[in-house]
Design a protein around this motif. Structure first.
Motif, PDB file in Angstrom:
ATOM      1  N   ALA A  11      34.767  26.791  38.679  1.00 41.18           N
ATOM      2  CA  ALA A  11      33.689  27.525  37.939  1.00 41.18           C
ATOM      3  C   ALA A  11      34.731  28.693  38.711  1.00 41.18           C
ATOM      4  O   ALA A  11      35.280  29.010  37.793  1.00 41.18           O
ATOM      5  CB  ALA A  11      32.977  27.682  37.276  1.00 41.18           C
ATOM      6  N   HIS A  12      33.918  29.488  39.223  1.00 39.91           N
ATOM      7  CA  HIS A  12      34.130  30.799  40.295  1.00 39.91           C
ATOM      8  C   HIS A  12      33.894  29.860  41.280  1.00 39.91           C
ATOM      9  O   HIS A  12      33.012  29.693  42.150  1.00 39.91           O
ATOM     10  CB  HIS A  12      33.575  31.737  39.696  1.00 39.91           C
ATOM     11  CG  HIS A  12      31.250  31.480  39.592  1.00 39.91           C
ATOM     12  ND1 HIS A  12      31.302  30.425  38.681  1.00 39.91           N
ATOM     13  CD2 HIS A  12      31.020  31.756  40.348  1.00 39.91           C
ATOM     14  CE1 HIS A  12      29.665  30.289  38.423  1.00 39.91           C
ATOM     15  NE2 HIS A  12      29.367  31.357  39.419  1.00 39.91           N
ATOM     16  N   LEU A  13      33.927  31.174  42.751  1.00 38.85           N
ATOM     17  CA  LEU A  13      33.570  30.601  44.089  1.00 38.85           C
ATOM     18  C   LEU A  13      33.455  31.775  44.722  1.00 38.85           C
ATOM     19  O   LEU A  13      34.392  33.385  44.619  1.00 38.85           O
ATOM     20  CB  LEU A  13      34.842  29.668  45.450  1.00 38.85           C
ATOM     21  CG  LEU A  13      35.911  30.382  44.623  1.00 38.85           C
ATOM     22  CD1 LEU A  13      36.085  31.134  46.290  1.00 38.85           C
ATOM     23  CD2 LEU A  13      37.341  28.954  44.789  1.00 38.85           C
ATOM     24  N   GLN A  14      33.278  32.193  46.278  1.00 34.71           N
ATOM     25  CA  GLN A  14      32.366  33.103  47.198  1.00 34.71           C
ATOM     26  C   GLN A  14      33.131  32.877  48.056  1.00 34.71           C
ATOM     27  O   GLN A  14      33.365  32.208  49.002  1.00 34.71           O
ATOM     28  CB  GLN A  14      31.306  32.683  47.893  1.00 34.71           C
ATOM     29  CG  GLN A  14      30.696  34.053  48.388  1.00 34.71           C
ATOM     30  CD  GLN A  14      29.183  34.308  48.775  1.00 34.71           C
ATOM     31  OE1 GLN A  14      29.073  33.000  49.011  1.00 34.71           O
ATOM     32  NE2 GLN A  14      28.588  34.998  49.099  1.00 34.71           N
ATOM     33  N   LEU A  15      34.192  34.228  48.820  1.00 33.65           N
ATOM     34  CA  LEU A  15      35.256  34.175  49.400  1.00 33.65           C
ATOM     35  C   LEU A  15      34.514  35.244  50.710  1.00 33.65           C
ATOM     36  O   LEU A  15      33.535  36.406  49.836  1.00 33.65           O
ATOM     37  CB  LEU A  15      36.488  34.736  49.429  1.00 33.65           C
ATOM     38  CG  LEU A  15      37.610  34.259  50.222  1.00 33.65           C
ATOM     39  CD1 LEU A  15      37.734  32.216  50.210  1.00 33.65           C
ATOM     40  CD2 LEU A  15      39.168  34.841  49.684  1.00 33.65           C
ATOM     41  N   TYR A  44      32.380  41.694  42.000  1.00 32.37           N
ATOM     42  CA  TYR A  44      32.303  40.575  41.242  1.00 32.37           C
ATOM     43  C   TYR A  44      33.888  41.194  40.466  1.00 32.37           C
ATOM     44  O   TYR A  44      34.110  41.984  39.960  1.00 32.37           O
ATOM     45  CB  TYR A  44      31.884  40.239  40.538  1.00 32.37           C
ATOM     46  CG  TYR A  44      29.992  40.150  41.432  1.00 32.37           C
ATOM     47  CD1 TYR A  44      29.607  38.189  41.931  1.00 32.37           C
ATOM     48  CD2 TYR A  44      28.677  41.277  41.595  1.00 32.37           C
ATOM     49  CE1 TYR A  44      29.054  38.733  42.431  1.00 32.37           C
ATOM     50  CE2 TYR A  44      28.009  40.635  41.769  1.00 32.37           C
ATOM     51  CZ  TYR A  44      28.178  39.819  42.303  1.00 32.37           C
ATOM     52  OH  TYR A  44      26.137  39.077  43.187  1.00 32.37           O
ATOM     53  N   LEU A  45      35.015  39.803  40.722  1.00 33.61           N
ATOM     54  CA  LEU A  45      35.898  39.676  40.088  1.00 33.61           C
ATOM     55  C   LEU A  45      36.664  38.680  39.525  1.00 33.61           C
ATOM     56  O   LEU A  45      36.323  37.650  39.470  1.00 33.61           O
ATOM     57  CB  LEU A  45      37.542  40.091  41.358  1.00 33.61           C
ATOM     58  CG  LEU A  45      37.119  41.150  41.969  1.00 33.61           C
ATOM     59  CD1 LEU A  45      37.052  40.518  42.915  1.00 33.61           C
ATOM     60  CD2 LEU A  45      38.906  41.304  41.939  1.00 33.61           C
ATOM     61  N   HIS A  54      32.334  35.954  35.837  1.00 34.04           N
ATOM     62  CA  HIS A  54      33.700  35.908  37.239  1.00 34.04           C
ATOM     63  C   HIS A  54      34.451  35.918  37.595  1.00 34.04           C
ATOM     64  O   HIS A  54      33.512  33.999  37.592  1.00 34.04           O
ATOM     65  CB  HIS A  54      32.971  37.573  38.236  1.00 34.04           C
ATOM     66  CG  HIS A  54      31.894  36.631  38.552  1.00 34.04           C
ATOM     67  ND1 HIS A  54      30.513  36.729  38.692  1.00 34.04           N
ATOM     68  CD2 HIS A  54      31.792  36.079  39.472  1.00 34.04           C
ATOM     69  CE1 HIS A  54      29.432  36.163  38.964  1.00 34.04           C
ATOM     70  NE2 HIS A  54      30.384  35.786  39.937  1.00 34.04           N
ATOM     71  N   THR A  55      35.168  35.342  38.603  1.00 29.62           N
ATOM     72  CA  THR A  55      35.910  33.911  39.139  1.00 29.62           C
ATOM     73  C   THR A  55      35.730  33.991  40.321  1.00 29.62           C
ATOM     74  O   THR A  55      36.002  32.885  40.534  1.00 29.62           O
ATOM     75  CB  THR A  55      37.991  34.207  38.822  1.00 29.62           C
ATOM     76  OG1 THR A  55      37.844  34.813  37.268  1.00 29.62           O
ATOM     77  CG2 THR A  55      38.632  33.388  39.026  1.00 29.62           C
ATOM     78  N   ILE A  56      36.248  35.261  40.835  1.00 24.79           N
ATOM     79  CA  ILE A  56      35.802  35.739  42.544  1.00 24.79           C
ATOM     80  C   ILE A  56      34.092  36.276  43.157  1.00 24.79           C
ATOM     81  O   ILE A  56      34.108  36.686  42.369  1.00 24.79           O
ATOM     82  CB  ILE A  56      37.007  35.644  42.855  1.00 24.79           C
ATOM     83  CG1 ILE A  56      38.078  34.511  42.706  1.00 24.79           C
ATOM     84  CG2 ILE A  56      36.792  35.590  44.513  1.00 24.79           C
ATOM     85  CD1 ILE A  56      37.952  33.540  43.025  1.00 24.79           C
ATOM     86  N   THR A  57      33.615  35.917  43.909  1.00 25.35           N
ATOM     87  CA  THR A  57      32.942  36.957  44.511  1.00 25.35           C
ATOM     88  C   THR A  57      33.583  37.153  46.052  1.00 25.35           C
ATOM     89  O   THR A  57      33.699  36.326  47.068  1.00 25.35           O
ATOM     90  CB  THR A  57      31.136  35.992  44.330  1.00 25.35           C
ATOM     91  OG1 THR A  57      31.110  35.885  43.246  1.00 25.35           O
ATOM     92  CG2 THR A  57      30.555  37.212  45.287  1.00 25.35           C
ATOM     93  N   LEU A  58      33.680  38.559  45.955  1.00 24.35           N
ATOM     94  CA  LEU A  58      34.282  38.514  47.479  1.00 24.35           C
ATOM     95  C   LEU A  58      33.126  39.366  48.612  1.00 24.35           C
ATOM     96  O   LEU A  58      32.145  40.574  48.106  1.00 24.35           O
ATOM     97  CB  LEU A  58      35.340  39.839  47.665  1.00 24.35           C
ATOM     98  CG  LEU A  58      36.400  39.682  46.984  1.00 24.35           C
ATOM     99  CD1 LEU A  58      37.389  40.673  47.178  1.00 24.35           C
ATOM    100  CD2 LEU A  58      37.520  38.562  48.014  1.00 24.35           C
ATOM    101  N   ARG A 151      44.309  32.010  36.434  1.00 29.77           N
ATOM    102  CA  ARG A 151      42.767  31.654  36.234  1.00 29.77           C
ATOM    103  C   ARG A 151      42.807  31.103  37.761  1.00 29.77           C
ATOM    104  O   ARG A 151      44.179  30.833  38.395  1.00 29.77           O
ATOM    105  CB  ARG A 151      43.072  30.121  35.281  1.00 29.77           C
ATOM    106  CG  ARG A 151      44.053  29.475  35.429  1.00 29.77           C
ATOM    107  CD  ARG A 151      43.916  27.831  34.538  1.00 29.77           C
ATOM    108  NE  ARG A 151      44.868  27.295  34.002  1.00 29.77           N
ATOM    109  CZ  ARG A 151      44.747  26.416  35.142  1.00 29.77           C
ATOM    110  NH1 ARG A 151      44.674  26.285  35.901  1.00 29.77           N
ATOM    111  NH2 ARG A 151      46.245  25.480  35.576  1.00 29.77           N
ATOM    112  N   LEU A 152      41.620  30.503  38.040  1.00 26.96           N
ATOM    113  CA  LEU A 152      41.643  29.902  39.523  1.00 26.96           C
ATOM    114  C   LEU A 152      41.939  28.878  38.765  1.00 26.96           C
ATOM    115  O   LEU A 152      41.746  27.698  38.432  1.00 26.96           O
ATOM    116  CB  LEU A 152      39.976  29.852  39.749  1.00 26.96           C
ATOM    117  CG  LEU A 152      39.065  28.993  41.098  1.00 26.96           C
ATOM    118  CD1 LEU A 152      40.081  30.147  42.188  1.00 26.96           C
ATOM    119  CD2 LEU A 152      37.986  29.168  41.424  1.00 26.96           C
TER     120      LEU A 152
END
Length: 321
Positions: A11-15, A44-45, A54-58, A151-152
């Motif tokens: 689903a989504h991930l944190q970087l 959040y992007l 959202h797809t990515i959390t920076l 997409r991711l």
């Protein structure tokens, strides 16, 4: 019996990034994601065709690397079953509040220490007037910025024991191993696993430095190979470092380009949508050391940094908290 189809999708991930502002600029101007929210050190992007918030959390950190990787369960019942299995196996950490747009999330870790969050409740994204698509079956308007990734696609973790992590995905989460590398001594230095009909969602490769919990790369899917070729020119104009590619992997046949974002994390652009796992009795493909020594699909040898670079780097690990 393995718990098949209990996980709906990656689903989504944190970087983590030590250069938050520059990383945000890379994800928006180069990849074409859009910022939808922020909260202190977290931005959040989203990719333009993601149905979720959202797809990515920076997240601003001293070191680059992977934070929490989120998986959506197939149903509330599937979530409860996975939580019970994880707790019984001693892999669970506990429940936490979900990120913006996501419900209660159960946190667990793989044998290597990578953190996963499993949830079901999710707020579907609603486009505003400025991002409403022309086609109602699309999440939001095509951005027309940078590469415009859709997409991711997948995440590739580095770890000490590929076999233990692979078995965690299969036994605890219901993943299916589609391809792997098997050396002459029987050990497995690389494994590709799917939760869906995509050929892979999560990859584990052996950490050449013998470290735990690191990231090899995350990958975003483009619509076509041509998008990846265009990405090369965009990278050239924007000063984005190209590590290797464009080329085609032998394993999974993914057409690829690898770049580094400003925080140091490796990012792959890939076009792998043509390969789907539709057979209910799929026969896992095992690659030998001799076969891998031939290089990539069209003969290009794998460059050295692909085996050695991971985040956080050794220098970053030496930093004091």
């Amino acid at each position: 019996m393995a718990p098949g189809h209990e996980i709906a999708h990656l689903a989504h991930l944190q970087l983590f990034t030590p250069k938050l502002d520059e990383s945000v600029e890379f994800f928006t101007d180069f990849l074409g994601l859009r910022v939808v929210d922020s909260d202190g050190p977290d931005v959040y992007l989203r990719t333009w065709d993601d149905y979720e918030h959202h797809t990515i959390t920076l997240s601003a950190r001293k070191r680059a690397g992977i934070g929490r990787t989120h998986l959506r369960a197939a149903s509330p019942e599937a979530l409860r079953r996975r939580v019970a299995a994880l707790e019984a196996a001693g892999c669970g950490v506990g429940w936490v509040d979900g990120e913006p747009g996501y419900g209660p999330t159960y946190v667990c870790t793989d044998p290597d220490g990578h953190e996963f969050g499993i949830y079901y409740e999710s707020d579907w994204f609603t486009a505003g007037d400025d991002t409403r698509p022309a086609l109602k079956n699309q999440a939001e308007a095509y951005p027309g910025v940078g590469v415009g990734v859709r997409r991711l696609d997948h995440v590739n973790f580095l770890g000490r024991s590929v076999e233990e992590n692979r078995d965690f995905l299969v036994d605890m989460l219901g993943g299916q191993v589609t391809e792997q590398i098997v050396l002459d001594d029987g050990t497995v230095p690389g494994s590709w696993t799917t939760f869906t009909n995509k050929s892979y969602d999560v990859v584990y490769t052996r950490d050449a430095l013998g470290l735990s919990g690191r990231l090899h790369h995350i990958a975003f899917a483009t619509d076509t190979r041509a998008d990846i070729l265009r990405a090369c020119d965009i990278a050239l104009e924007q000063g984005v470092f190209i590590e290797t590619g464009p080329h085609k992997h032998a394993i999974q046949q993914t057409f690829f380009l690898y770049v580094y974002e400003p925080g140091g994390n490796r990012i792959e652009l890939c076009n792998a949508g043509a390969r789907l796992i539709l057979a209910p009795d799929w026969q896992r493909v095992d690659w030998t050391a001799a076969e891998r020594a031939k290089g990539q699909a069209w003969g290009m040898k794998t460059i050295e940094s692909f085996h050695t670079h991971g985040t956080p780097t050794v220098d970053e690990l030496a930093l004091e908290d």
